[in-house]
Every structure is written in structure tokens, then in C-alpha cells.
Design an enzyme around this catalytic site. Structure first.
Site, mmCIF file in Angstrom:
data_model
loop_
_atom_site.group_PDB
_atom_site.id
_atom_site.type_symbol
_atom_site.label_atom_id
_atom_site.label_comp_id
_atom_site.label_asym_id
_atom_site.label_seq_id
_atom_site.Cartn_x
_atom_site.Cartn_y
_atom_site.Cartn_z
ATOM 1 N N LEU A 48 15.618 57.468 70.026
ATOM 2 C CA LEU A 48 14.302 57.852 70.556
ATOM 3 C C LEU A 48 14.075 57.398 71.992
ATOM 4 C CD1 LEU A 48 11.030 58.231 68.887
ATOM 5 C CD2 LEU A 48 11.021 56.447 70.614
ATOM 6 N N LEU A 49 13.463 58.274 72.744
ATOM 7 C CA LEU A 49 13.009 57.964 74.108
ATOM 8 C C LEU A 49 11.488 58.086 74.097
ATOM 9 C CD1 LEU A 49 14.185 59.840 77.351
ATOM 10 C CD2 LEU A 49 11.820 59.944 76.602
ATOM 11 N N ASP A 51 8.165 56.095 76.734
ATOM 12 C CA ASP A 51 7.633 55.973 78.100
ATOM 13 C C ASP A 51 8.694 55.811 79.197
ATOM 14 O OD1 ASP A 51 5.688 55.432 76.235
ATOM 15 O OD2 ASP A 51 5.085 53.527 77.103
ATOM 16 N N ARG A 171 -0.810 45.179 77.247
ATOM 17 C CA ARG A 171 0.570 45.559 77.608
ATOM 18 C C ARG A 171 0.658 46.538 78.785
ATOM 19 N NH1 ARG A 171 0.021 47.458 72.185
ATOM 20 N NH2 ARG A 171 -0.522 49.666 72.124
ATOM 21 N N ASP A 172 1.897 46.816 79.161
ATOM 22 C CA ASP A 172 2.298 47.830 80.135
ATOM 23 C C ASP A 172 1.930 47.447 81.574
ATOM 24 O OD1 ASP A 172 2.952 49.066 77.764
ATOM 25 O OD2 ASP A 172 1.236 50.417 77.767
ATOM 26 N N GLU A 228 -3.424 52.369 77.488
ATOM 27 C CA GLU A 228 -1.984 52.184 77.620
ATOM 28 C C GLU A 228 -1.531 52.702 78.994
ATOM 29 O OE1 GLU A 228 -0.101 53.991 74.115
ATOM 30 O OE2 GLU A 228 -0.227 52.028 73.151
HETATM 31 C C1 FRU Z 1 3.004 53.914 74.957
HETATM 32 C C2 FRU Z 1 3.444 52.598 74.327
HETATM 33 C C3 FRU Z 1 3.176 51.432 75.267
HETATM 34 C C4 FRU Z 1 4.192 50.421 74.794
HETATM 35 C C5 FRU Z 1 5.372 51.304 74.452
HETATM 36 C C6 FRU Z 1 6.208 50.815 73.298
HETATM 37 O O1 FRU Z 1 3.674 55.008 74.441
HETATM 38 O O2 FRU Z 1 2.815 52.395 73.093
HETATM 39 O O3 FRU Z 1 1.851 50.975 75.240
HETATM 40 O O4 FRU Z 1 4.496 49.490 75.786
HETATM 41 O O5 FRU Z 1 4.849 52.569 74.129
HETATM 42 O O6 FRU Z 1 7.338 51.633 73.143
#
Ligand code: FRU
Length: 487
Positions: A48-49, A51, A171-172, A228
Site C-alpha cells: 500500500l501507498l 500520503d 501528527r504530520d 491531517e
Molecule cells: C493521512 C494519514 C496521516 C498519517 C498517515 C499514516 O492519510 O492518516 O495523518 O500520518 O496517513 O499513514
């Protein structure tokens, strides 16, 4: 193992070194049998790919990673998978990059960004996902440094603590510079009311020291229940925030996807108080079906570049049966015009074109399903394009360009996927009435990216045609410019 089999928590979070070597080889074999492998979009070699991560320019190359679970088409134990490119179009696979192998990211190296701090050092900030013995979520904002040979060293301690008033959904991190200062935007959820928020931190002494500036004030009273993948970029002197809110109320912005990706601008962004001054309304970044977690940055060549995950959280795709899932969009250049973002594939994308052909109306052309199509519909006309059309003309992507009403309709409801009858498989993109309409469509086997009126609107999605679903036709009086794409 494919999507149809039930994954246990143990399998989803099995440390990478415990997977037998043959697993990836077997998956690669499955992947190679897929009828839906694209020709010029980035897809995972296995698994899976999601972000895009760490999109930047460093050491003479474009750098890009993506969220990866290489052992199956499911959201399992995440890592970063890295690519480099000389031209934003041709990407070299550099393999697994940041692995979930430290106490601060043992259950997932989640999304983050990268910025070059010197010609020799790329600084990366990412979220580490950790689960306690009783499977409670813990979240850390971690640092890593990459040198010019691509070797990466994780910093030993997390860089930013989760503020107490936030849940573990924090996160992120997205790094950016403003007036010689380094900042990071982080998405989150407040503890008191489980509302989405975006937080800004500033780097003080060095990259190990960060101070909280404030919650971003952008005139938005409700950000949904989670923000996110936040981004801050400057586009033609306009400050722009791009993010993916979850649970955004339809009264704030109408959208049809499970989760939207949105943007807004203002007259200026005051980083000392985390305030976007005179904010505009929120807009959808993409008005199609499958676009999420866009990442953007101000590149050293003066352009603002973006790339998106062509996919959606909590959604499975037919490629899952072939052991992989997810793709990345073309790289877009962002511009600002008449109060909105203009998005269009970077000029380097032209390198993919084969010689131009002209297509006439009312004729079905059999294609490779890998092409760039340009259609200009004159005011007063209504034209329908059928893409990925089967020989019976019963299954196709229909794009109707109605200049009188000023509406573009993108309809994928004749395909057997998506299977959920409650999901709306049509998107209506509203434009000015009584105006000509321009559309450029990039078709790639199972992906379409539409750019309407020079990129003032964009709509991305997936379709999974049968083998003979490769017809293309145009109704009415409109001719089209067509470029088959090079492999
Ligand atoms: C968004 C997300 C981010 C997280 C990542 C985990 O698609 O949920 O918030 O860092 O994917 O794969």
C-alpha cells in the site's frame, strides 16, 4: 496475502524483519498480473501507498517519499519509501527509507516533511506512531537527517512534545521557512471537544529546540474532528494553507468525498501569532473522487509544487486483489489568480507526450488508455466525452461539459467499482454559465486527472475498466487534441 483475507493486528504490525523474504517476491508476481498498472503515475512496487512525504529539492534532485506498507494492500505498519527524480516526471525508486525501528516509531513512521538546511543535510520531521502493551496510541514528532549519499540517521529523542490539551491524534509535521525562521505546522485534535486544530511551532536555538507559537487562526470556527496533513506555502505572494480535515461540517464547505482536501488564503500570514489575516473562504483543492493528503512546498526554483495521494482513507480498491493499492498524482505547479488556486501539471510533464493527433467528434477511437486530451468547448455548446469506453458503450467515464449551465459533470457510475450504492459516483463542478470551457484530461489506465479552465478546478479519480474498455469519443461539434503518452 490480499485484501480479501482478514488481516490480524499481529500481521498488520509484524516487524518488517519477521516477514519471510519471499513475501515481497510473491507480491511482485501478483502485481505484474494487474490489468490496471499505470504507465506514468507513481505506484508502489508491492503493498500500500498513501500520503506523499518529504517532497523537496536536495542535492540536485527532487526528493519524494510516500507512506508505505510493503507487505499487502492494507494500512499496516507504515514506513517511508523514497524516490528521486531529475525532472519531477521520471522517478527512480530508492527503496525503503525510514523504517519503524525505534522506540518512538515502532508501530509506524507516519507522515512528515523535509527541508534542506545546508547543501549537505536534509532535515526530516515525521510522526512516530507507537502503541503501548494495551494498544493505546502514543504519538511523537521525530527528526532525522539525511546526507548526500542518502544515508539517514534518526535523531535519538523526539523533538516536540504533544501539548496536554491534545489527544494522541497529533501528527504530520510540515516544515517551512519564513523570514529566516524555521517553522512547523502540525495537525491535531483537541482533548476537550475532540475538534480538529492546526498548531504552529518555531525552531529556536537549533533543530532540537522548538517553541509553541499558537493554534492557527484562519477564521475557521470548526475544523472537523481532526486536521491531517497541513501545509503552508506562498503562491504568487499569497499565503496558502492546504490541509485534509476529517469530519468537516457540510455547512462550512460542501463536499462529496468521505474526506476532502481544502485550501484557503489571506492577505498575509503572521507567523509570530499563527494568524492568517483576512482569510478567504475554504475551497476544495480537488473536486473529483480520490484525492487526499496533498503535500506542497516552495521550491528553490521559485515554483510552488504539490503532489497528492490518489486514494482515500478507509476505501479499498480493486488492485488490492493484485497485492497493491494507491498512486500519487502528477506533480502540479500552483499559481494564484482571481482569488483561487490554479493547479496544473508541471511543464516537465510535456516530456511524456508523443506527437499530437486531432480527434474528430462522433467517432470512437481505440486508445492505449494512456494519454493527454485537450478539449475546448465553445460558449453555447454542450459536449460529452466518453473515456475508458467498452465496445457496447455501456461502461465508461462520462465527462459532460455544459457551457450554457456552466457545469462539468464527471460520472463513473456505470463501472462495477465502487460497489457501495450509497456513494455518489457523479461530481458536478460549477463554473460561470455562458462561458467557453477548457478541459485537459490525463488518462492513465485506471487514473484520470482533469484540469478545468486552465487549472482553476481540478478533479481526480480512479476507474477500473475491463480489458476492452479503451474507447474514446466526443459528441457534438468539438474536436480534441490528443497526445498518447510515452511509457
Ligand atoms: C493521512 C494519514 C496521516 C498519517 C498517515 C499514516 O492519510 O492518516 O495523518 O500520518 O496517513 O499513514
Amino acid at each position: 496475502m490480499n485484501e480479501k483475507q482478514k488481516w490480524t493486528q499481529k500481521q498488520l504490525y509484524l516487524p518488517y524483519e519477521e516477514w519471510p523474504k519471499e513475501t515481497r517476491t510473491a507480491l511482485k508476481k501478483m502485481v505484474s498480473a494487474s490489468p490496471w498498472r499505470t504507465t506514468y503515475h507513481i505506484e508502489p512496487s508491492t503493498g500500500l501507498l498513501n500520503d506523499p512525504n518529504g517532497f523537496t529539492f536536495f542535492d540536485g534532485h527532487w526528493q519524494l517519499s510516500y507512506q508505505s506498507f510493503p507487505y499487502g494492500p492494507v494500512h499496516g505498519l507504515k514506513s517511508w519509501h523514497r524516490l528521486t527524480s531529475p525532472d519531477l516526471v521520471h522517478w527512480q525508486d530508492e527503496g525503503d527509507f525510514l523504517l519503524p525501528d525505534s522506540p518512538y516509531d515502532a508501530q509506524g513512521v507516519y507522515s512528515g516533511s523535509a527541508i534542506s538546511l545546508s547543501p549537505d543535510i536534509l532535515f526530516i520531521m515525521y510522526t512516530g506512531n507507537v502503541r503501548t502493551a494495551d494498544w493505546k496510541r502514543k504519538t511523537y514528532q521525530n527528526g532525522a537527517l539525511m546526507n548526500r549519499t542518502g544515508e539517514v540517521t534518526k535523531m535519538t529523542r523526539p523533538l516536540i512534545q504533544r501539548p496536554d490539551n491534545l489527544t494522541e491524534h497529533f501528527r504530520d509535521p510540515m516544515l517551512f521557512m519564513q523570514r529566516q525562521n524555521l517553522y512547523v505546522l502540525i495537525g491535531g485534535q483537541s482533548r476537550s471537544d475532540h475538534a480538529g486544530i492546526m498548531l504552529l511551532f518555531r525552531c529556536t536555538k537549533n533543530i532540537r529546540h522548538w517553541t509553541f507559537v499558537g493554534n492557527v487562526n484562519a477564521g475557521i470556527s470548526h475544523w472537523g474532528y481532526m486536521v491531517e496533513c497541513p501545509n503552508f506555502v506562498v503562491v504568487d505572494h499569497h499565503p496558502v494553507l492546504i490541509f485534509s480535515p476529517q469530519g468537516l461540517d457540510q455547512s462550512v464547505l460542501c463536499y462529496d468525498n468521505r474526506y476532502p482536501t481544502v485550501y484557503l488564503s489571506g492577505t498575509s500570514f503572521d507567523a509570530s501569532s499563527a494568524t492568517l489575516n483576512d482569510p478567504t473562504d475554504l475551497h476544495l483543492l480537488d473536486e473529483g473522487f480520490d484525492n487526499y493528503a496533498t503535500q506542497a512546498f516552495n521550491s528553490p526554483d521559485g515554483r510552488t509544487l504539490s503532489i497528492s495521494w490518489i486514494g482515500m482513507p478507509e476505501t479499498s480498491y480493486p488492485t488490492d486483489d493484485y497485492g497493491y493499492d494507491g498512486a500519487l498524482s502528477l506533480v502540479n505547479e500552483l499559481k494564484w489568480q482571481d482569488g483561487r488556486l490554479i493547479q496544473s501539471p508541471v511543464k516537465e510533464t510535456l516530456e511524456l507526450r508523443k506527437p499530437e493527433k486531432v480527434l474528430n467528434p462522433d467517432k470512437t477511437y481505440l486508445t492505449t488508455n494512456s494519454y493527454e486530451l485537450h478539449v475546448h468547448v465553445q460558449n453555447g455548446e454542450k459536449t460529452t466525452l466518453s473515456l475508458f469506453d467498452n465496445p457496447e458503450h455501456t461502461i465508461h467515464l462520462q465527462v459532460t461539459l455544459d457551457t450554457i449551465e456552466g457545469v462539468v459533470t464527471i460520472d463513473r457510475q456505470t463501472f462495477s467499482w465502487p460497489t457501495d450504492p450509497n456513494d455518489n459516483q457523479r461530481r458536478l463542478i460549477r463554473l460561470e454559465s455562458h462561458q467557453a470551457i477548457d478541459i485537459t484530461i490525463f488518462a492513465d489506465i485506471s487514473i484520470f486527472e482533469c484540469y478545468i479552465n486552465g487549472g482553476a478546478h481540478r478533479a481526480t479519480g480512479r476507474v477500473f475498466p475491463d480489458k476492452d474498455g479503451n474507447g474514446l469519443s466526443i459528441t457534438g461539434h468539438t474536436r480534441a487534441k490528443y497526445f498518447e503518452m510515452k511509457k
